[in-house]
Scaffold this motif. Structure first.
Motif, PDB file in Angstrom:
ATOM      1  N   GLY A 692     -11.561 -15.691  -9.260  1.00  0.00           N
ATOM      2  CA  GLY A 692     -12.778 -16.358  -8.832  1.00  0.00           C
ATOM      3  C   GLY A 692     -13.827 -15.352  -8.387  1.00  0.00           C
ATOM      4  N   LYS A 693     -14.462 -15.614  -7.258  1.00  0.00           N
ATOM      5  CA  LYS A 693     -15.513 -14.721  -6.766  1.00  0.00           C
ATOM      6  C   LYS A 693     -14.941 -13.522  -6.023  1.00  0.00           C
ATOM      7  CE  LYS A 693     -19.015 -18.349  -6.405  1.00  0.00           C
ATOM      8  NZ  LYS A 693     -19.970 -19.062  -5.516  1.00  0.00           N
ATOM      9  N   ARG A 694     -13.640 -13.555  -5.699  1.00  0.00           N
ATOM     10  CA  ARG A 694     -13.022 -12.456  -4.972  1.00  0.00           C
ATOM     11  C   ARG A 694     -12.862 -11.230  -5.854  1.00  0.00           C
ATOM     12  NH1 ARG A 694      -8.223 -12.371  -3.887  1.00  0.00           N
ATOM     13  NH2 ARG A 694      -8.361 -10.914  -2.139  1.00  0.00           N
ATOM     14  N   THR A 695     -12.866 -10.085  -5.236  1.00  0.00           N
ATOM     15  CA  THR A 695     -12.476  -8.840  -5.903  1.00  0.00           C
ATOM     16  C   THR A 695     -11.374  -8.206  -5.057  1.00  0.00           C
ATOM     17  OG1 THR A 695     -14.117  -7.511  -4.722  1.00  0.00           O
ATOM     18  CG2 THR A 695     -14.773  -8.465  -6.860  1.00  0.00           C
ATOM     19  N   TRP A 696     -10.714  -7.239  -5.655  1.00  0.00           N
ATOM     20  CA  TRP A 696      -9.667  -6.518  -4.922  1.00  0.00           C
ATOM     21  C   TRP A 696     -10.029  -5.053  -4.852  1.00  0.00           C
ATOM     22  CZ3 TRP A 696      -5.504  -6.593  -1.894  1.00  0.00           C
ATOM     23  CH2 TRP A 696      -4.745  -5.429  -1.815  1.00  0.00           C
ATOM     24  N   ASP A 697      -9.940  -4.484  -3.643  1.00  0.00           N
ATOM     25  CA  ASP A 697     -10.154  -3.067  -3.426  1.00  0.00           C
ATOM     26  C   ASP A 697      -9.055  -2.594  -2.488  1.00  0.00           C
ATOM     27  OD1 ASP A 697     -11.113  -0.674  -1.880  1.00  0.00           O
ATOM     28  OD2 ASP A 697     -12.798  -0.851  -3.249  1.00  0.00           O
ATOM     29  N   VAL A 698      -8.214  -1.689  -2.951  1.00  0.00           N
ATOM     30  CA  VAL A 698      -7.032  -1.337  -2.159  1.00  0.00           C
ATOM     31  C   VAL A 698      -7.400  -0.682  -0.836  1.00  0.00           C
ATOM     32  CG1 VAL A 698      -6.654   0.952  -3.186  1.00  0.00           C
ATOM     33  CG2 VAL A 698      -4.697  -0.378  -2.332  1.00  0.00           C
ATOM     34  N   GLN A 699      -8.457   0.122  -0.798  1.00  0.00           N
ATOM     35  CA  GLN A 699      -8.854   0.740   0.476  1.00  0.00           C
ATOM     36  C   GLN A 699      -9.360  -0.318   1.445  1.00  0.00           C
ATOM     37  OE1 GLN A 699      -8.654   4.302   1.460  1.00  0.00           O
ATOM     38  NE2 GLN A 699      -8.694   2.985   3.265  1.00  0.00           N
ATOM     39  N   ARG A 700     -10.124  -1.237   0.935  1.00  0.00           N
ATOM     40  CA  ARG A 700     -10.709  -2.289   1.786  1.00  0.00           C
ATOM     41  C   ARG A 700      -9.672  -3.337   2.210  1.00  0.00           C
ATOM     42  NH1 ARG A 700     -14.392  -5.784  -1.702  1.00  0.00           N
ATOM     43  NH2 ARG A 700     -12.371  -6.778  -2.135  1.00  0.00           N
ATOM     44  N   ASP A 701      -8.755  -3.678   1.307  1.00  0.00           N
ATOM     45  CA  ASP A 701      -7.910  -4.858   1.501  1.00  0.00           C
ATOM     46  C   ASP A 701      -6.461  -4.563   1.854  1.00  0.00           C
ATOM     47  OD1 ASP A 701     -10.105  -6.473   0.820  1.00  0.00           O
ATOM     48  OD2 ASP A 701      -9.648  -6.301  -1.315  1.00  0.00           O
ATOM     49  N   HIS A 702      -6.066  -3.271   1.956  1.00  0.00           N
ATOM     50  CA  HIS A 702      -4.640  -2.994   2.180  1.00  0.00           C
ATOM     51  C   HIS A 702      -4.145  -3.493   3.532  1.00  0.00           C
ATOM     52  CE1 HIS A 702      -6.270   0.492   4.384  1.00  0.00           C
ATOM     53  NE2 HIS A 702      -5.095   0.558   4.995  1.00  0.00           N
ATOM     54  N   VAL A 703      -5.014  -3.493   4.540  1.00  0.00           N
ATOM     55  CA  VAL A 703      -4.590  -3.963   5.864  1.00  0.00           C
ATOM     56  C   VAL A 703      -4.220  -5.439   5.802  1.00  0.00           C
ATOM     57  CG1 VAL A 703      -5.331  -4.394   8.239  1.00  0.00           C
ATOM     58  CG2 VAL A 703      -5.877  -2.213   7.130  1.00  0.00           C
ATOM     59  N   GLU A 704      -5.089  -6.233   5.197  1.00  0.00           N
ATOM     60  CA  GLU A 704      -4.806  -7.664   5.059  1.00  0.00           C
ATOM     61  C   GLU A 704      -3.527  -7.892   4.257  1.00  0.00           C
ATOM     62  OE1 GLU A 704      -6.814 -11.712   3.115  1.00  0.00           O
ATOM     63  OE2 GLU A 704      -7.900  -9.793   3.074  1.00  0.00           O
ATOM     64  N   LEU A 705      -3.355  -7.120   3.190  1.00  0.00           N
ATOM     65  CA  LEU A 705      -2.148  -7.263   2.358  1.00  0.00           C
ATOM     66  C   LEU A 705      -0.882  -6.971   3.164  1.00  0.00           C
ATOM     67  CD1 LEU A 705      -0.543  -7.437  -0.335  1.00  0.00           C
ATOM     68  CD2 LEU A 705      -1.093  -5.007  -0.672  1.00  0.00           C
ATOM     69  N   LEU A 706      -0.862  -5.833   3.858  1.00  0.00           N
ATOM     70  CA  LEU A 706       0.357  -5.423   4.553  1.00  0.00           C
ATOM     71  C   LEU A 706       0.652  -6.312   5.757  1.00  0.00           C
ATOM     72  CD1 LEU A 706       0.058  -1.550   4.275  1.00  0.00           C
ATOM     73  CD2 LEU A 706       1.715  -3.039   3.142  1.00  0.00           C
ATOM     74  N   ILE A 707      -0.380  -6.789   6.438  1.00  0.00           N
ATOM     75  CA  ILE A 707      -0.144  -7.705   7.558  1.00  0.00           C
ATOM     76  C   ILE A 707       0.444  -9.012   7.029  1.00  0.00           C
ATOM     77  CG2 ILE A 707      -1.271  -9.123   9.319  1.00  0.00           C
ATOM     78  CD1 ILE A 707      -3.265  -6.806   9.698  1.00  0.00           C
ATOM     79  N   GLY A 708      -0.170  -9.525   5.964  1.00  0.00           N
ATOM     80  CA  GLY A 708       0.334 -10.777   5.397  1.00  0.00           C
ATOM     81  C   GLY A 708       1.745 -10.642   4.874  1.00  0.00           C
ATOM     82  N   ALA A 709       2.010  -9.566   4.143  1.00  0.00           N
ATOM     83  CA  ALA A 709       3.347  -9.370   3.579  1.00  0.00           C
ATOM     84  C   ALA A 709       4.377  -9.167   4.688  1.00  0.00           C
ATOM     85  CB  ALA A 709       3.343  -8.175   2.633  1.00  0.00           C
ATOM     86  N   SER A 710       3.976  -8.494   5.779  1.00  0.00           N
ATOM     87  CA  SER A 710       4.929  -8.252   6.878  1.00  0.00           C
ATOM     88  C   SER A 710       5.370  -9.551   7.525  1.00  0.00           C
ATOM     89  CB  SER A 710       4.295  -7.328   7.924  1.00  0.00           C
ATOM     90  OG  SER A 710       3.274  -7.994   8.659  1.00  0.00           O
ATOM     91  N   ARG A 711       4.513 -10.596   7.453  1.00  0.00           N
ATOM     92  CA  ARG A 711       4.879 -11.887   8.037  1.00  0.00           C
ATOM     93  C   ARG A 711       5.896 -12.632   7.164  1.00  0.00           C
ATOM     94  NH1 ARG A 711       2.498  -8.865  11.279  1.00  0.00           N
ATOM     95  NH2 ARG A 711       1.088  -9.768  12.845  1.00  0.00           N
ATOM     96  N   LEU A 712       6.154 -12.099   5.977  1.00  0.00           N
ATOM     97  CA  LEU A 712       7.165 -12.699   5.103  1.00  0.00           C
ATOM     98  C   LEU A 712       8.510 -11.989   5.213  1.00  0.00           C
ATOM     99  CD1 LEU A 712       5.064 -13.223   1.828  1.00  0.00           C
ATOM    100  CD2 LEU A 712       5.409 -14.804   3.739  1.00  0.00           C
ATOM    101  N   LEU A 713       8.587 -10.957   6.053  1.00  0.00           N
ATOM    102  CA  LEU A 713       9.827 -10.188   6.191  1.00  0.00           C
ATOM    103  C   LEU A 713      10.802 -10.867   7.140  1.00  0.00           C
ATOM    104  CD1 LEU A 713       8.508  -6.513   6.524  1.00  0.00           C
ATOM    105  CD2 LEU A 713       9.789  -7.480   4.595  1.00  0.00           C
ATOM    106  N   THR A 714      12.068 -10.751   6.832  1.00  0.00           N
ATOM    107  CA  THR A 714      13.097 -11.123   7.787  1.00  0.00           C
ATOM    108  C   THR A 714      13.213 -10.022   8.837  1.00  0.00           C
ATOM    109  OG1 THR A 714      14.777 -10.053   6.425  1.00  0.00           O
ATOM    110  CG2 THR A 714      14.401 -12.405   6.056  1.00  0.00           C
ATOM    111  N   GLU A 715      13.945 -10.298   9.881  1.00  0.00           N
ATOM    112  CA  GLU A 715      14.148  -9.283  10.914  1.00  0.00           C
ATOM    113  C   GLU A 715      14.857  -8.069  10.317  1.00  0.00           C
ATOM    114  OE1 GLU A 715      16.236  -8.773  15.323  1.00  0.00           O
ATOM    115  OE2 GLU A 715      16.134 -10.732  14.343  1.00  0.00           O
ATOM    116  N   GLY A 716      14.285  -6.889  10.498  1.00  0.00           N
ATOM    117  CA  GLY A 716      14.848  -5.667   9.923  1.00  0.00           C
ATOM    118  C   GLY A 716      14.426  -5.418   8.494  1.00  0.00           C
ATOM    119  N   GLY A 717      13.582  -6.292   7.931  1.00  0.00           N
ATOM    120  CA  GLY A 717      13.117  -6.109   6.561  1.00  0.00           C
ATOM    121  C   GLY A 717      12.074  -5.017   6.456  1.00  0.00           C
TER     122      GLY A 717
END
Length: 769
Positions: A692-717
């Motif tokens: 859609g209208k979104r773009t992806w930029d790894v420097q700009r968006d890596h924080v959001e990616l890693l925070i979101g992905a970390s919320r999908l981890l099990t304990e010790g993941g």
């Protein structure tokens, strides 16, 4: 089998897979996939019959009946017995079975063929009450069995005899004659003759031999179906053969040939329609030879093809070729005026069979090598055949042609005039197997330095690869400033086992470099690399990388696919050397994938921005109990699924999700889904329309990616995160505020073959304490 979506495989000479795929697409077949040695495709009965009738490049067309267990003879028999042969073999049709390949349990192809034959006969006797007759010489239905490892593919040969055996060949033409037809058709396809011919072009072959090139060229221009007059087909024994459909196809082909032959004619009158020598002023396709027997054979082929009014084969020496060119050229000009197109004169010269061959098998191998070399050879060499000097003297410049140097022959091909080539020089290249040195023609004298550097690095890299068990690796990465290319070596696996491939990517030169000089250097690289590394020219794939504004997303000129398989760590992975800029696997992440595999045992694994799913394969192989593969591209997601299935990971515990990764993470956080191990290798930049209208930029968006992905981890993941932006700097403070801790493991994930470029990627472990 779905009646409207049957699976087929068209075999061909090595090097013709991509042209064959394009030919099938022109016939209206939409699902087409080039593979090593042929093309897989899906269509209905009518399209399959049409492909048999019209294909100039396919050797055989096989209906894939089934894939069966080949671990043991009894398992093979049982699986073949379960195939509904009553839907495949026509009632009353005789059969024969041929087998190819072997494994530890099925070593004898005769025994394999016998087991399959017995299973087919038992099935038909059970269903129809009568066993089919077996005719090993001239069966109505020929069944083909090909074993690869623990599986076998069972097919029905719809062609019967090879499609390369054209109807215009004489009964006493030898075993090599069909290969000459295939070579001629392949040469013309590679040169784009179909489009040129229908613009009204004429063609002259000054060294025509038995006339295969001229007759094939005229057949294309006159819209003559190669199988129009063939009287025996393998599909006559097919249960789904529709005689009415076949009659319609033949009638349509007859009409097309009549129109094509009339359209190929030029204004003028043939003196005597029955004469062996038509008036050259009204002939668009001509060949010249100094051999009377060859002239007789070539004229016979043109006559049997029904093309004598469009083709002339004449006895001419070097000087006579000029007159031949001028007369046929005048005919082409008149045809062009009438059609409204500019109609160039094309020259084709080829030396086929320049040495004695010991067998049909060796002739087949030589033919494949010829076509492969023709496909890969750059234009720019002088026309060296007998008529070349005379043509150059008459027209002021030599034709711009391709010269293909084989091991035991010289073959020359050319089509259409162009600018005179730059004078070439030559460099010495050592033989990688320790044989005699090679002399390679190059356009830049400095390319000798590149040849020496490539050979030296390759020697060291081969020793390292053997020691470490690595089969696919980088051998050169812009080591010399003026030769800014990356050269990767791949070893084929599966059906391509024992075959070496080169992938050569050119980094676009800066604006200060003369584009013509950069192109000459790149052409030299492509000439030197296969010789220095011992790889067949048709297995060298070249691409150009150009940076887009704002990131390291690259553009490629685009090409036809060449799909095969490689082995990495015991896993079979699909690669496409030609269809995309990248091959389907990033070699610099070899150690990263091994790391993922080593951490995956007993864990639930998530692969984000999964590309072709190679990391998922390693995770599944490492013992992951579940895997989820997420990518926005359906093309890559299907590719990932094929990679998993090729390695036996096809159960319900392996899921594939097509989605925008960031949106998918947001949705997933609302569900109880959690993962023990996550791999994320995002692109540097993306502006895909699917986002859609979104773009992806790894420097700009890596924080959001890693925070979101970390919320999908099990304990010790943990998360294995990588990117290839050289200037990337993780925002450690921002991540820490949300409880995400990074550990930089880049240095331990850079393989030896990428050590010259330690910033090829960056890699981190992310955890929540």
């Amino acid at each position: 089998m779905d009646k409207e979506n049957l699976e087929f495989f068209a075999s061909c000479l090595s090097g013709l897979e991509s042209p064959l795929a394009e030919e099938l697409k022109r016939l209206g077949i939409k699902r087409v996939r080039p593979l090593g040695g042929g093309v897989a495709f899906y269509c209905d009965v009518r399209r399959a019959l049409e492909a048999c009738l019209w294909s100039r490049l396919a050797s055989r067309i096989m209906l894939v009946v089934g894939r069966v267990d080949a671990r043991m003879a009894d398992l093979l028999f049982d699986d073949v017995l379960d195939i509904p042969w009553e839907d495949v073999i026509a009632p009353g049709a005789s059969i024969a079975v041929s087998a190819h390949g072997s494994n530890d349990e099925l070593r004898n192809t005769r025994f394999t063929a016998l087991k399959v034959k017995d299973a087919v006969c038992d099935r038909l006797r059970e269903v129809r009450g009568l066993r089919p007759d077996v005719d090993t010489e001239n069966p109505d239905a020929a069944i083909d069995v090909r074993i690869r490892d623990k599986r076998a593919t069972v097919s029905l040969d719809l062609s019967g005899a090879s499609l390369y055996r054209r109807a215009y060949l004489a009964p006493d033409d030898g075993a090599e004659a069909p290969l000459e037809c295939a070579l001629a058709a392949g040469l013309l396809a590679i040169a784009g003759w179909d489009e040129i011919a229908h613009a009204g072009a004429s063609l002259v072959d000054p060294t025509c031999g038995d006339g295969s090139v001229v007759v094939e060229a005229a057949s294309v221009a006159c819209d003559l179906a190669p199988g129009l007059t063939r009287d025996r087909w393998g599909f006559f024994g097919w249960a789904r053969f529709d005689e009415h459909v076949w009659d319609d196809l033949l009638a349509e082909a007859d009409e097309r040939f009549e129109r094509g032959l009339a359209g190929a004619a030029v204004e003028g009158t043939i003196d005597d329609p029955g004469s062996a020598r038509p008036n050259l002023d009204v002939v668009r396709f001509a060949g010249a030879s100094t051999s009377s027997p060859a002239i007789a054979r070539a004229r016979g082929r043109a006559k049997r093809a029904g093309l004598r009014q469009a083709v002339s084969i004449e006895a001419f020496g070097a000087e006579g070729v000029v007159g031949l060119v001028e007369r046929v050229g005048a005919a082409a000009a008149r045809a062009g005026e009438r059609s409204g197109h500019e109609a160039p004169v094309g020259f084709v010269a080829s030396v086929l069979g320049a040495r004695e061959r010991s067998s049909e098998a060796s002739a087949q191998a030589d033919a494949s090598a010829f076509v492969a070399a023709a496909a890969a050879a750059p234009a720019g060499s002088t026309f060296a055949e007998a008529g070349g000097a005379a043509v150059e003297a008459r027209f002021g410049a030599p034709p711009h042609v391709r010269v293909v140097l084989g091991r035991d022959r010289v073959a020359v091909e050319a089509l259409v005039f162009a600018t005179p080539p730059i004078k070439a020089t030559s460099v010495t290249v050592p033989d990688p197997a320790g044989g005699a040195e090679h002399r390679v023609e190059v356009l830049e004298p400095a390319s000798e330095q590149f040849a020496a550097r490539l050979f030296k690095v390759a020697k060291e890299r081969r020793k390292w690869a053997r020691r470490e068990g690595v089969e696919n690796y980088r051998v050169y990465d812009a080591d010399l400033l003026d030769y800014a290319v990356a050269v990767d070596v791949y070893a084929g696996a599966g059906d391509a086992a024992g075959t070496a491939f080169l992938h050569v990517a050119e980094y676009a030169p800066p604006a200060s470099v003369d584009p013509a000089k950069a192109q000459r250097r790149f052409d030299d690289v492509l000439a030197i690399a296969p010789v220095a590394l011992g790889v067949r020219p048709d297995h060298v794939f070249a691409k150009t990388r150009r940076r887009d504004k704002g990131g390291s997303q690259y553009r490629d000129a685009g090409s036809r696919s060449y799909v095969t398989h490689i082995d990495e760590g015991g896993y079979l992975l699909e690669v496409d050397f030609s269809g995309y800029l990248d091959t389907g696997i990033f070699l610099d992440h070899r150690i990263t994938r091994q790391l993922v595999g080593s951490k995956a045992a007993g864990k639930r694994f998530l692969n984000l921005f999964a590309y072709t799913g190679t990391a998922t394969v390693h995770a599944a192989g490492g013992g992951a109990v579940e895997t989820t593969t997420v990518d926005l591209s359906q093309t890559y997601l299907d590719w990932a699924r094929r990679n998993m299935e090729a390695n036996g990971f096809d159960g319900p515990e392996h899921s594939f999700e097509r989605a925008d990764v960031m949106a998918w993470i947001t949705e997933c956080r609302r569900k109880p889904l959690r993962y023990d191990l996550i791999f994320a290798d995002p692109p540097t930049f993306s502006n895909s329309k699917a986002m859609g209208k979104r773009t992806w930029d790894v420097q700009r968006d890596h924080v959001e990616l890693l925070i979101g992905a970390s919320r999908l981890l099990t304990e010790g993941g943990e998360i294995v995160f990588s990117c290839n932006l050289r200037s990337f700097k993780p925002d450690v403070d921002a991540l820490a505020r949300y409880g995400v801790v990074l550990e930089n493991i880049t240095a331990q994930t850079i393989p030896h073959d990428f050590e010259r470029n330690p910033r090829i990627h960056q890699c981190y472990l992310a955890r929540r304490p």
